[in-house]
Each structure stands twice: as C-alpha cells, then as structure tokens.
Scaffold this motif. Structure first.
Motif, PDB file in Angstrom:
ATOM      1  N   GLY A  69       5.893   5.471 -12.574  1.00  0.00           N
ATOM      2  CA  GLY A  69       4.800   5.823 -11.684  1.00  0.00           C
ATOM      3  C   GLY A  69       4.130   4.634 -11.022  1.00  0.00           C
ATOM      4  O   GLY A  69       2.970   4.699 -10.636  1.00  0.00           O
ATOM      5  N   GLU A  70       4.885   3.551 -10.899  1.00  0.00           N
ATOM      6  CA  GLU A  70       4.346   2.345 -10.288  1.00  0.00           C
ATOM      7  C   GLU A  70       5.268   1.938  -9.142  1.00  0.00           C
ATOM      8  O   GLU A  70       6.488   1.991  -9.283  1.00  0.00           O
ATOM      9  N   LYS A  71       4.687   1.526  -8.034  1.00  0.00           N
ATOM     10  CA  LYS A  71       5.502   1.084  -6.898  1.00  0.00           C
ATOM     11  C   LYS A  71       6.064  -0.305  -7.194  1.00  0.00           C
ATOM     12  O   LYS A  71       5.379  -1.152  -7.735  1.00  0.00           O
ATOM     13  N   PRO A  72       7.324  -0.524  -6.814  1.00  0.00           N
ATOM     14  CA  PRO A  72       7.907  -1.852  -7.052  1.00  0.00           C
ATOM     15  C   PRO A  72       7.313  -2.886  -6.109  1.00  0.00           C
ATOM     16  O   PRO A  72       6.819  -2.562  -5.028  1.00  0.00           O
ATOM     17  N   SER A  73       7.353  -4.124  -6.530  1.00  0.00           N
ATOM     18  CA  SER A  73       6.928  -5.231  -5.675  1.00  0.00           C
ATOM     19  C   SER A  73       7.878  -5.329  -4.497  1.00  0.00           C
ATOM     20  O   SER A  73       9.069  -5.059  -4.619  1.00  0.00           O
ATOM     21  N   ILE A  74       7.347  -5.744  -3.376  1.00  0.00           N
ATOM     22  CA  ILE A  74       8.165  -5.884  -2.164  1.00  0.00           C
ATOM     23  C   ILE A  74       9.157  -7.025  -2.321  1.00  0.00           C
ATOM     24  O   ILE A  74      10.321  -6.902  -1.982  1.00  0.00           O
ATOM     25  N   SER A  75       8.688  -8.148  -2.835  1.00  0.00           N
ATOM     26  CA  SER A  75       9.588  -9.290  -3.016  1.00  0.00           C
ATOM     27  C   SER A  75       9.288  -9.948  -4.353  1.00  0.00           C
ATOM     28  O   SER A  75       8.149  -9.951  -4.815  1.00  0.00           O
ATOM     29  N   PRO A  76      10.317 -10.492  -4.970  1.00  0.00           N
ATOM     30  CA  PRO A  76      10.113 -11.121  -6.273  1.00  0.00           C
ATOM     31  C   PRO A  76       9.261 -12.380  -6.176  1.00  0.00           C
ATOM     32  O   PRO A  76       9.297 -13.092  -5.183  1.00  0.00           O
ATOM     33  N   VAL A  77       8.495 -12.615  -7.223  1.00  0.00           N
ATOM     34  CA  VAL A  77       7.762 -13.866  -7.336  1.00  0.00           C
ATOM     35  C   VAL A  77       8.801 -14.965  -7.514  1.00  0.00           C
ATOM     36  O   VAL A  77       9.746 -14.802  -8.300  1.00  0.00           O
ATOM     37  N   PRO A  78       8.689 -16.082  -6.786  1.00  0.00           N
ATOM     38  CA  PRO A  78       9.669 -17.157  -6.953  1.00  0.00           C
ATOM     39  C   PRO A  78       9.762 -17.589  -8.411  1.00  0.00           C
ATOM     40  O   PRO A  78       8.749 -17.701  -9.093  1.00  0.00           O
TER      41      PRO A  78
END
Length: 168
Positions: A15-24
């Motif tokens: 129930g959580e939206k994924p991050s758009i881009s990974p943290v470096p």
C-alpha cells in the motif's frame, strides 16, 4: 540503505507508492543492499526476497505487509547466521539496512530467478510437507544459478562471509 524492488502485486499489498528513482548508492560497505521481492499466496502468505548481487533467497511471513522492509533485516540476519557468517559481519551488514526505499522491479534477470525460486519454494513445501521458511530458504540457496560466478547463492554468500576482511 535497503533498496527493495517489489513486484506490482507486492507493492499493491504494502500500500505504498514506489520511489520514482533510487537513492544513489553510497559506498557503505554493504554487500546485500539491493533486493527483489514478491509474495507467495500460501496460508499464511509469505514474502520471498532475492538479493540482486548474490541471488540469496530469504523467505519470511508477509503479514503485516506494511512493515515488511523494517522486519526484513532480522530475517536476513538469521539466514546469514545459517550460512556461518560471524556476528560482527552480520551486525555490520544489518546496520547498513536501517533505512529503506521501495522501488519497482528493474532487473529482468533477477526477476527470472525470483520466478524460479517461487516455483522451487512451492516444490520444497509440497515435497517436504513443511512450512519451515528458514529450511526452505536454505534449500533454495543451494540451487545452481547460472548468472553468478559461483555454483549457487549459498556458495557465493559463504565466500563473501569468509572474506571478512572486506567487511568492517
């Protein structure tokens, strides 16, 4: 930081939206930061996580799904203990996973291994008539996997643990 690439059905369940881009990725010294995860529709439901680098599988209860990422390090520690990692090595690895980021899946090769492990986990469960998740995960870890340069995830994770000099 734990990077958890989840299948769509698992993301929906969490129930959580994924991050758009990974943290470096920082040079944190962790060998096991990036994982792929799916859910198995067993009773009770189970999460199957596979490490991107080693293809090491970890099985754990899914419920409560919202806390999967925060509960995962303890289950990983148990698996690493079973693979004879030393306590200080496990502590160093787990310490790096204190934060997490949910992401969509990206590596099709790891997704293929995740799919294979899903099938094999069901075979082990049916054949042995047992829901012993750590035992099934250890059996899966001995599965030969072509994309890695060792014979099996168990061999690779044991080699990483044995090279304790690289881990502080």
């Amino acid at each position: 930081m734990l990077r958890l690439h989840c299948t769509k059905k698992l993301l929906d369940r969490i129930g959580e939206k994924p991050s758009i881009s990974p943290v470096p990725a920082a040079d944190s010294g962790t060998h096991l930061a990036t994982w792929y995860a799916t859910m198995l529709f067993w009773k009770p439901q189970v999460a199957l996580l596979v490490n991107e680098r080693t293809l090491l599988p970890v099985l754990m209860p899914l419920a409560p799904a919202k806390t999967l990422a925060t509960r995962f390090p303890a289950h990983l520690a148990n698996v690493l203990t079973a693979h004879r990692w030393l306590a200080h090595q496990i502590d160093a690895e787990i310490r790096q996973l204190n934060q997490h980021q949910l992401l969509k899946t990206a590596n099709r090769s790891v997704l293929g291994s995740l799919s294979d492990f899903t099938f094999l986990a069901e075979v082990h469960k049916q054949h042995d008539g047992s829901d012993d998740l750590p035992r099934i995960a250890l059996a899966l870890a001995n599965t030969p996997c072509a994309p890695i340069r060792y014979q099996s995830p168990s061999d690779l994770i044991t080699a990483i643990g044995a090279s304790g000099a690289a881990m502080h």
